[in-house]
Design an enzyme around this catalytic site. Structure first.
Site, PDB file in Angstrom:
ATOM      1  N   VAL A 108       0.707  -0.904   0.191  1.00 43.89           N
ATOM      2  CA  VAL A 108       0.382   0.076  -0.088  1.00 43.89           C
ATOM      3  C   VAL A 108       0.653   1.061   0.118  1.00 43.89           C
ATOM      4  CG1 VAL A 108      -0.424   0.239   2.646  1.00 43.89           C
ATOM      5  CG2 VAL A 108      -1.918   0.393   0.937  1.00 43.89           C
ATOM      6  N   ALA A 109       2.048   1.880   0.827  1.00 48.80           N
ATOM      7  CA  ALA A 109       2.799   2.715   0.898  1.00 48.80           C
ATOM      8  C   ALA A 109       3.294   3.208  -0.788  1.00 48.80           C
ATOM      9  CB  ALA A 109       4.055   2.123   1.798  1.00 48.80           C
TER      10      ALA A 109
ATOM     11  N   LYS B 263      10.335  -7.294  -4.513  1.00 51.90           N
ATOM     12  CA  LYS B 263      11.313  -8.552  -4.413  1.00 51.90           C
ATOM     13  C   LYS B 263      10.788  -9.437  -5.013  1.00 51.90           C
ATOM     14  CE  LYS B 263      12.064 -10.062   0.143  1.00 51.90           C
ATOM     15  NZ  LYS B 263      12.671  -9.742   1.378  1.00 51.90           N
TER      16      LYS B 263
ATOM     17  N   GLU C 260     -11.922  -2.432  15.725  1.00 49.09           N
ATOM     18  CA  GLU C 260     -11.799  -3.579  16.521  1.00 49.09           C
ATOM     19  C   GLU C 260     -10.893  -3.474  17.603  1.00 49.09           C
ATOM     20  OE1 GLU C 260      -8.884  -4.858  13.009  1.00 49.09           O
ATOM     21  OE2 GLU C 260      -9.697  -3.329  12.311  1.00 49.09           O
TER      22      GLU C 260
ATOM     23  N   HIS D  67       0.476  -9.466  17.577  1.00 52.41           N
ATOM     24  CA  HIS D  67      -0.752  -9.611  17.137  1.00 52.41           C
ATOM     25  C   HIS D  67      -1.422 -11.210  18.811  1.00 52.41           C
ATOM     26  CE1 HIS D  67      -5.244 -10.162  15.881  1.00 52.41           C
ATOM     27  NE2 HIS D  67      -4.681  -9.256  15.188  1.00 52.41           N
TER      28      HIS D  67
ATOM     29  N   ARG E  81      -4.250  -4.419  21.519  1.00 53.44           N
ATOM     30  CA  ARG E  81      -3.792  -5.348  21.542  1.00 53.44           C
ATOM     31  C   ARG E  81      -3.021  -5.358  22.414  1.00 53.44           C
ATOM     32  NH1 ARG E  81      -2.798  -4.723  15.269  1.00 53.44           N
ATOM     33  NH2 ARG E  81      -4.865  -5.153  15.258  1.00 53.44           N
TER      34      ARG E  81
ATOM     35  N   HIS F 292       3.713  -9.630  14.750  1.00 49.62           N
ATOM     36  CA  HIS F 292       2.631  -8.772  13.698  1.00 49.62           C
ATOM     37  C   HIS F 292       3.076  -7.654  13.032  1.00 49.62           C
ATOM     38  CE1 HIS F 292      -1.525  -8.280  12.294  1.00 49.62           C
ATOM     39  NE2 HIS F 292      -0.802  -7.175  12.492  1.00 49.62           N
TER      40      HIS F 292
ATOM     41  N   ARG G  29       0.996   0.637  17.655  1.00 49.34           N
ATOM     42  CA  ARG G  29      -0.281   0.893  16.770  1.00 49.34           C
ATOM     43  C   ARG G  29      -1.061   0.771  16.899  1.00 49.34           C
ATOM     44  NH1 ARG G  29      -2.619  -1.658  12.158  1.00 49.34           N
ATOM     45  NH2 ARG G  29      -1.137  -3.266  12.271  1.00 49.34           N
TER      46      ARG G  29
ATOM     47  N   LEU H  71      -2.703   0.675   7.417  1.00 55.48           N
ATOM     48  CA  LEU H  71      -2.933   0.462   6.001  1.00 55.48           C
ATOM     49  C   LEU H  71      -3.272   2.198   6.041  1.00 55.48           C
ATOM     50  CD1 LEU H  71      -5.318  -1.868   5.013  1.00 55.48           C
ATOM     51  CD2 LEU H  71      -2.735  -2.145   4.282  1.00 55.48           C
TER      52      LEU H  71
HETATM   53  P1  FAD Z   1       3.987  -3.988   2.889  1.00 53.65           P
HETATM   54  O1  FAD Z   1       2.111  -4.587   1.869  1.00 53.65           O
HETATM   55  O2  FAD Z   1       4.271  -5.430   3.055  1.00 53.65           O
HETATM   56  O3  FAD Z   1       4.619  -4.190   1.029  1.00 53.65           O
HETATM   57  C1  FAD Z   1       6.547  -4.312   1.286  1.00 53.65           C
HETATM   58  C2  FAD Z   1       6.538  -4.023  -0.574  1.00 53.65           C
HETATM   59  O4  FAD Z   1       8.549  -4.472  -0.205  1.00 53.65           O
HETATM   60  C3  FAD Z   1       6.276  -6.133  -1.066  1.00 53.65           C
HETATM   61  O5  FAD Z   1       5.694  -5.967  -2.213  1.00 53.65           O
HETATM   62  C4  FAD Z   1       8.040  -6.282  -0.608  1.00 53.65           C
HETATM   63  O6  FAD Z   1       8.067  -7.597  -1.753  1.00 53.65           O
HETATM   64  C5  FAD Z   1       8.859  -5.302  -1.096  1.00 53.65           C
HETATM   65  N1  FAD Z   1      10.074  -6.039  -0.873  1.00 53.65           N
HETATM   66  C6  FAD Z   1      10.804  -5.849   0.265  1.00 53.65           C
HETATM   67  N2  FAD Z   1      11.914  -6.774   0.861  1.00 53.65           N
HETATM   68  C7  FAD Z   1      12.443  -5.860  -0.857  1.00 53.65           C
HETATM   69  C8  FAD Z   1      13.782  -5.441  -1.336  1.00 53.65           C
HETATM   70  N3  FAD Z   1      14.828  -5.973  -0.381  1.00 53.65           N
HETATM   71  N4  FAD Z   1      13.854  -5.227  -2.815  1.00 53.65           N
HETATM   72  C9  FAD Z   1      12.356  -4.971  -3.042  1.00 53.65           C
HETATM   73  N5  FAD Z   1      10.972  -5.215  -2.802  1.00 53.65           N
HETATM   74  C10 FAD Z   1      11.536  -5.193  -1.419  1.00 53.65           C
HETATM   75  N6  FAD Z   1      -3.451  -3.505   8.687  1.00 53.65           N
HETATM   76  C11 FAD Z   1      -4.383  -2.644   8.535  1.00 53.65           C
HETATM   77  O7  FAD Z   1      -4.352  -1.266   9.252  1.00 53.65           O
HETATM   78  N7  FAD Z   1      -4.979  -2.768   8.642  1.00 53.65           N
HETATM   79  C12 FAD Z   1      -5.557  -5.168   8.676  1.00 53.65           C
HETATM   80  O8  FAD Z   1      -6.273  -5.478   8.777  1.00 53.65           O
HETATM   81  C13 FAD Z   1      -4.402  -5.162   8.534  1.00 53.65           C
HETATM   82  N8  FAD Z   1      -4.149  -6.276   9.014  1.00 53.65           N
HETATM   83  C14 FAD Z   1      -3.080  -7.732   8.743  1.00 53.65           C
HETATM   84  C15 FAD Z   1      -2.860  -8.777   8.823  1.00 53.65           C
HETATM   85  C16 FAD Z   1      -2.273  -9.202   8.202  1.00 53.65           C
HETATM   86  C17 FAD Z   1      -1.976 -11.149   8.648  1.00 53.65           C
HETATM   87  C18 FAD Z   1      -0.441  -8.930   8.665  1.00 53.65           C
HETATM   88  C19 FAD Z   1       1.012  -9.733   7.810  1.00 53.65           C
HETATM   89  C20 FAD Z   1      -1.245  -7.243   8.604  1.00 53.65           C
HETATM   90  C21 FAD Z   1      -1.952  -7.111   8.814  1.00 53.65           C
HETATM   91  N9  FAD Z   1      -1.996  -5.087   8.602  1.00 53.65           N
HETATM   92  C22 FAD Z   1      -3.371  -4.746   9.134  1.00 53.65           C
HETATM   93  C23 FAD Z   1      -0.479  -4.105   8.900  1.00 53.65           C
HETATM   94  C24 FAD Z   1      -0.892  -4.153   7.106  1.00 53.65           C
HETATM   95  O9  FAD Z   1      -0.556  -4.744   6.912  1.00 53.65           O
HETATM   96  C25 FAD Z   1       1.208  -3.724   7.064  1.00 53.65           C
HETATM   97  O10 FAD Z   1       1.716  -3.349   7.581  1.00 53.65           O
HETATM   98  C26 FAD Z   1       1.090  -3.131   5.496  1.00 53.65           C
HETATM   99  O11 FAD Z   1       0.113  -3.413   4.606  1.00 53.65           O
HETATM  100  C27 FAD Z   1       2.119  -2.742   5.335  1.00 53.65           C
HETATM  101  O12 FAD Z   1       2.446  -2.344   4.443  1.00 53.65           O
HETATM  102  P2  FAD Z   1       3.775  -1.600   3.281  1.00 53.65           P
HETATM  103  O13 FAD Z   1       2.776  -0.948   2.012  1.00 53.65           O
HETATM  104  O14 FAD Z   1       4.981  -0.438   3.990  1.00 53.65           O
HETATM  105  O15 FAD Z   1       4.356  -3.413   3.475  1.00 53.65           O
HETATM  106  C1  SIN Z   2      -6.944  -7.300  12.360  1.00 58.56           C
HETATM  107  O1  SIN Z   2      -7.266  -8.090  11.661  1.00 58.56           O
HETATM  108  O2  SIN Z   2      -6.582  -8.303  13.547  1.00 58.56           O
HETATM  109  C2  SIN Z   2      -5.212  -7.186  12.319  1.00 58.56           C
HETATM  110  C3  SIN Z   2      -5.624  -5.700  11.893  1.00 58.56           C
HETATM  111  C4  SIN Z   2      -4.744  -4.849  11.742  1.00 58.56           C
HETATM  112  O3  SIN Z   2      -3.429  -5.230  11.915  1.00 58.56           O
HETATM  113  O4  SIN Z   2      -4.155  -3.555  12.307  1.00 58.56           O
END
Ligand code: FAD
Ligand code: SIN
Length: 535
Positions: free
Chosen positions: A23-24, A44, A123, A244, A293, A352, A387, A393
């Site tokens: 998402v970021a 990656k 939540e 978590h 949590r 988590h 958090r 997200l």
């Molecule tokens: P990510 O989505 O992890 O993306 C990281 C990216 O970087 C990936 O594409 C990866 O392949 C890439 N990458 C990594 N290392 C390298 C490298 N060396 N070179 C190139 N690319 C690389 N948050 C919420 O707000 N609500 C929720 O309901 C929620 N539920 C969750 C449930 C689960 C099971 C998990 C694991 C997390 C949850 N979270 C939730 C947390 C949230 O999903 C994450 O914190 C958030 O998606 C992180 O987004 P990001 O873009 O920072 O990283």
């Molecule tokens: C969950 O759905 O419990 C995860 C939510 C979050 O990590 O923010």
């Protein structure tokens, strides 16, 4: 210090490099494109891999009737256990609703009620229903789908999959002007290469893989945070690893990514039970099973210690529409031999989320010019010591837009890359499992001086397992080693319990620790400083 690699055999250029397609990274990319900048998006593995697509519960934003950013702020600050940066929280909660509307405009479809209103659930730590969700419990998959669809066909974005970012490249003034990367590709972009740009955005997600059991996918090895450390950037709050509370317990010998049972399941009425069948959270917190949590995870840990059992139970049998509301969780329960509509689910805390990361300001600048950090890799200060559910997200959406705006407004040209003469490090991939076990054993939900000292001693020994065998596995293992060391050092230094950092030898929060621990890796040596947090 750099990771040991061969010399780059090819070069690619763009206005901005974005590392990571969660998402970021995707939000930053789309907003950069709206300003007309070209983007090199490296990731990656496959584009949709990372934590984003696994997100279940949803996205928190003050969109419901009677809700306000102010109320969202209060809940965020309470969850953050007095260590949030108030300015970062203000940005998150006030810009959050607009960022979510933008996501909807980009094509994300959220669940609605019969009357067509967006359905909002609750939540842990939220005093209101303010969590948007999609596909019941498949919010992240929908966010990922919509953002990936939005970048499709844009010729101003070059995507390289299976591209592992390794280290930063600097110009003569010390500004980051690119990265080295390893690509498993075809033709001219294969093996070690370099990418050059006037700004680099790290969006590589979390570091859950430093533990043996985690909700995070295998790509969450904290590469971008380790890259930033080696590039001279400061990290902060890394001791605040969020565990978590309700991760499905299967078998202690099963390592890696474990199935999550979303907090939203408790939001819809499920209750935690100990091994005597007693509900225990109501005695601990006014929000009972929906307490923040860290409090639920700690209480589960206490119940597990009392009963000498490896898990407690989650009773979701009272949720009438479980199958429709939580289709993904229902399926993963069935795959593990549990029918959650009839049976209790065994659950235990697992790593988590990284509430800390690379220290950034409100525009995502790290302490190194030219290097921005967004999403879970960053420490904006918005999460403090713990958090609030579904704020992650949201953080990617809000700060991705801010970073893109900053780059577009203050675009400064980077200089020519300078020859790299730094010391190198590379550790054997064989250290990954012992490292994860040492972290889970000594730096888990409950830590102490003794357990952390033991873990740091193990890490020190693992740090002697050097290799010259360059591979994705050895680069990742070295990143895990550097980050595990930072987490354990921070946890050892923080002689108190606060948020998701619990010390059995310092059970209370201390006003003396109303500070952020900031760490730096300089010439291979760790440095630590402390910053008073004002609220
Ligand atoms: P990510 O989505 O992890 O993306 C990281 C990216 O970087 C990936 O594409 C990866 O392949 C890439 N990458 C990594 N290392 C390298 C490298 N060396 N070179 C190139 N690319 C690389 N948050 C919420 O707000 N609500 C929720 O309901 C929620 N539920 C969750 C449930 C689960 C099971 C998990 C694991 C997390 C949850 N979270 C939730 C947390 C949230 O999903 C994450 O914190 C958030 O998606 C992180 O987004 P990001 O873009 O920072 O990283
Ligand atoms: C969950 O759905 O419990 C995860 C939510 C979050 O990590 O923010």
């Amino acid at each position: 210090m750099k990771l040991l690699t061969g010399k780059p055999g090819w070069t690619v250029e763009a206005d901005v490099i974005v590392i990571g397609s969660g998402v970021a990274g995707l939000t930053t990319t789309l907003n950069l494109r709206a300003s007309g900048l070209t983007v090199l998006l490296v990731t990656k593995a496959h584009l949709d891999e990372g934590s984003t697509k696994w997100a279940q519960g949803g996205i928190a934003a003050a969109l419901g009737p009677g809700d306000s950013p102010e109320q969202h702020k209060v809940d965020t600050l309470i969850a953050g256990a007095d260590l949030c940066d108030i300015d970062a929280v203000n940005v998150l909660v006030t810009e959050g609703p607009e960022a979510v509307r933008k996501l909807i405009a980009r094509g994300a479809v959220f669940d609605t009620s019969d009357s067509g209103e967006i359905s909002l659930t609750r939540e842990g730590g939220h005093h209101r229903n303010r969590i948007l969700h999609a596909g019941g419990d498949a919010t992240g998959a929908e966010v990922s789908r919509a953002l990936l669809a939005a970048i499709q066909g844009d010729t101003g974005i070059e995507v390289i999959e299976h591209a592992l970012a390794i280290d930063a490249i600097h110009d003569a003034a010390g500004r980051v002007c690119g990265i080295t990367l390893h690509v498993i590709g075809e033709g001219s972009r294969d093996g070690i290469g370099r990418a050059l740009a006037s700004a680099v955005v790290i969006a590589t997600g979390g570091l859950g893989q430093i533990y043996s059991q985690t909700t995070n996918p295998s790509v969450s090895t904290g590469d971008g945070v380790a890259l930033a450390l080696r590039a001279g950037a400061e990290v902060a709050d890394v001791e605040f690893i969020q565990f978590h509370p309700t991760v499905m317990w299967r078998d202690s010998s099963l390592g890696g990514q474990q199935p999550l049972i979303s907090e939203a399941v408790r939001g819809e009425g499920a209750i935690l039970l100990n091994n005597k069948g007693e509900a225990f959270m109501a005695k601990v917190h006014e929000l009972a099973d929906l307490a923040p949590r860290d409090i639920v995870a700690k209480e589960i840990f206490t119940q597990m210690e009392k009963s000498h059992q490896p898990h407690v139970w989650l009773d979701a049998t009272g949720i009438e529409n479980f199958v429709e509301r939580f289709p993904t969780i229902y399926q993963s329960c069935l795959e593990n031999g549990i029918d959650p509509t009839k049976q209790l689910i065994p659950v235990a805390p697992a790593s988590h989320y990284a509430s800390g990361g690379v220290l950034v300001d409100l525009q995502g600048h790290s302490s190194v010019p030219g290097l921005y950090v967004c999403g879970e890799s960053a420490c904006t200060g918005a999460h403090g010591a713990n958090r609030l559910a579904s704020n992650s997200l949201l953080e990617g959406l809000v700060f991705g837009a801010r970073i893109a705006a900053d780059i577009a407004t203050h675009r400064s040209q980077a200089g020519e890359p300078v020859e790299d003469r730094e010391a190198t490090i590379l550790l054997s991939s064989a250290i990954r499992l012992p490292l994860q076990l040492a972290m889970s054993e000594g730096a888990g939900v409950m830590r102490s001086h003794e357990s952390l000292t033991r873990t740091l001693a193990t890490l020190k020994e693992l740090g002697t397992h050097t290799t010259t065998d360059q591979s994705i596995e050895s680069w990742e293992a070295t990143n895990l080693y550097q980050l595990a060391t930072a987490v354990a050092r921070g946890a050892l230094a923080r002689e108190e319990s606060r948020g998701s950092h619990r010390r059995s030898d310092y059970l209370e929060s201390s006003p003396a620790w109303h500070k952020r621990i900031v760490q730096l890796l300089k010439n291979g040596e760790w440095q630590m400083r402390f910053v008073e947090v004002g609220q």
